[in-house]
Design a protein around this motif. Sequence first.
Motif, PDB file in Angstrom:
ATOM      1  N   THR A 185       0.839  -1.195   0.000  1.00 26.08           N
ATOM      2  CA  THR A 185       0.000   0.000   0.000  1.00 26.08           C
ATOM      3  C   THR A 185       0.872   1.242   0.000  1.00 26.08           C
ATOM      4  O   THR A 185       2.003   1.235   0.498  1.00 26.08           O
ATOM      5  CB  THR A 185      -0.938   0.039   1.218  1.00 26.08           C
ATOM      6  OG1 THR A 185      -0.160   0.172   2.414  1.00 26.08           O
ATOM      7  CG2 THR A 185      -1.793  -1.211   1.299  1.00 26.08           C
ATOM      8  N   ASN A 187       0.276   5.517   0.660  1.00 24.91           N
ATOM      9  CA  ASN A 187      -0.654   6.572   1.032  1.00 24.91           C
ATOM     10  C   ASN A 187       0.092   7.838   1.424  1.00 24.91           C
ATOM     11  O   ASN A 187       1.266   7.794   1.787  1.00 24.91           O
ATOM     12  CB  ASN A 187      -1.523   6.126   2.220  1.00 24.91           C
ATOM     13  CG  ASN A 187      -2.442   4.984   1.857  1.00 24.91           C
ATOM     14  OD1 ASN A 187      -3.419   5.159   1.144  1.00 24.91           O
ATOM     15  ND2 ASN A 187      -2.120   3.789   2.349  1.00 24.91           N
ATOM     16  N   THR A 253      -5.297   2.466   0.226  1.00 29.23           N
ATOM     17  CA  THR A 253      -4.137   2.698  -0.631  1.00 29.23           C
ATOM     18  C   THR A 253      -4.488   3.738  -1.685  1.00 29.23           C
ATOM     19  O   THR A 253      -5.651   3.865  -2.094  1.00 29.23           O
ATOM     20  CB  THR A 253      -3.635   1.389  -1.283  1.00 29.23           C
ATOM     21  OG1 THR A 253      -2.319   1.590  -1.803  1.00 29.23           O
ATOM     22  CG2 THR A 253      -4.573   0.892  -2.371  1.00 29.23           C
ATOM     23  N   ALA A 255      -4.553   6.797  -1.092  1.00 28.94           N
ATOM     24  CA  ALA A 255      -5.354   7.799  -0.407  1.00 28.94           C
ATOM     25  C   ALA A 255      -4.490   8.946   0.098  1.00 28.94           C
ATOM     26  O   ALA A 255      -3.273   8.824   0.223  1.00 28.94           O
ATOM     27  CB  ALA A 255      -6.099   7.158   0.767  1.00 28.94           C
ATOM     28  N   SER A 256      -5.159  10.046   0.395  1.00 29.06           N
ATOM     29  CA  SER A 256      -4.534  11.199   1.039  1.00 29.06           C
ATOM     30  C   SER A 256      -5.341  11.508   2.288  1.00 29.06           C
ATOM     31  O   SER A 256      -6.532  11.805   2.196  1.00 29.06           O
ATOM     32  CB  SER A 256      -4.515  12.414   0.101  1.00 29.06           C
ATOM     33  OG  SER A 256      -3.789  12.121  -1.080  1.00 29.06           O
TER      34      SER A 256
END
Length: 266
Positions: A185, A187, A253, A255-256
């Motif tokens: 992942t 992020n 994953t 993502a912010s």
Amino acid sequence: MTEQLTPGPHSVALDLTGHTVLVTGAASGIGRACALRLAAAGAKVRVVDRDADGLRALQDEDAGGSVQPHPLDLTDPEGLDAAESLAAGTDILVNNAGAQLVRPIEEFPPEDFRRLLTLMLEAPFRLVRGALPQMYEQGWGRIVNISSVHGLRASAYKSAYVSAKHGLEGLSKVTALEGAERGVTSNCVNPAYVRTPLVERQIADQAAAHGISADRVVSEILLADSALKRLLEPEEVAESVAYLCTPQASFITGASLPLDGGWTAH
């Protein structure tokens, strides 16, 4: 005085025994908090910063002896090569190193623009590049990029910082897409203003420049766009990073995660 949160006990149950972490910009602030948090969870933590004294102090503070200091300058070609090699064999990577310079575009020195993009965009790319083969081989990995609210928004006079953080957001998403089927992942965590030595210096400089108190700088300038009128603590950022390293976060994953006190809610 501006409110200061007293960090409580670690909120995320996290056992990283057997894992190896690399944290950049670890001599102070967010990087230091992340290194200590992940070391407390049982991981071996390789810490990178150009501040060798700060890294030694961090190592002394780590009661478990899990912190391994590696003084490197991530704006130097040799430092980048060494960092990429160091990332090999890690299965958790926290790209945190950063710097700031505030100038109008027409006055922004090109060499400083290049230096900041090297530190905050090229260095994360090189570290991800170094770490992915091991992560892919074992079918598990966690990459957390410390972006900023300025990865989601822009502010005047911060062309290099905003450009680098927007680029980091893109790199993180590409990494998430490429690593999705291999257990990796990627992020971003997007803090607003954090109570770090860098921000404290900005507060003092702004107070002197505007002839106002430090509290007024925080409330009227730094926190003007934030619904929550306090600075974020480094330990709060570290807890969010820690959660993204857990097995329970495996579906997060690309993502912010804004830690911005409502800044981006406007």
